[in-house]
Design an enzyme around this catalytic site. Sequence first.
Site: not given
Length: 293
Positions: A245, A177
């Site tokens: 983030k 990811k």
Amino acid sequence: MSTTLTPTTVAFIGLGAMGSHMVRHLLAAGHTVRAFVRRPEAAEAARALGAEPFFTPAEAARGASVVFTNVTSSEDVREVLLGEQGVIHGAAPGTICVDHSTISPIVTREIAAALAARGIEALDCPVSGGTMGAEAGTLTIMVGGKPEMLERVRPLLQQLGKTITHIGDHGAGQVAKLCNQIAQVVNIEGIAEAMRFAAAQNVDTGRVFEAMATGMAGSRMLDLMGPKMVARNFAAGIEARLHDKDFGLARDIAEEIGLDLPAMQATSAQLRTLMANGWGKDDTSSLLRVLEG
């Protein structure tokens, strides 16, 4: 491979913009959903979906054979799974925890080890496709953990996504990811720079986009972000704070292992400027505004 699964009871933690769509798909497939909520109004929203609300993760996990989590940060996942009122205190041995959050691969491995000590299985299953993919049930799901555990939950995951790829052991899904995020956001920065380059020379950015979209620069990200930049529509499709983030996670890991990724580092700096300008809840196409000063 398509498999079948009889209706089962699952728990879901994280009824946000994506999680609520995922719960809707699970309910539509005939499964019972026990949802963790924090506030009375969230409990009403869960009931409206058809889920049964509970006010601690441990309560939601009781009686569930699979527990889904989809929250924001590494520490959020650690808290809802291992905290004082976490899933670990309500889930029975043999329960499978499926984490759709994007978090640190290192923390993922730590959580998996802690759950395993109590006989609870874990899969890291971060997703790509955003809110639109969650709504359509077409998410791309990247899986880390035991392949036999993936096969047990595959029928559930097939309600949420169309591409399910086993990457490797615990944490490998999270690594995949973060690779996805690096490629995606560096691409967004490149699109922003192209639009800025055209505008600075008084060239129609809409026509530039049309030409790029059918050439070798064409990409899914260009199709998504190019029109937003041309129209100067920075309303959030993908909130920039989430990309910031994720880039923070990738940046910290790269620094820890001594890996030089100059494009990622430059894009990360642009994201930090975006955040400092107060645009974190706007779309990541706001990287164009950073370039404009």
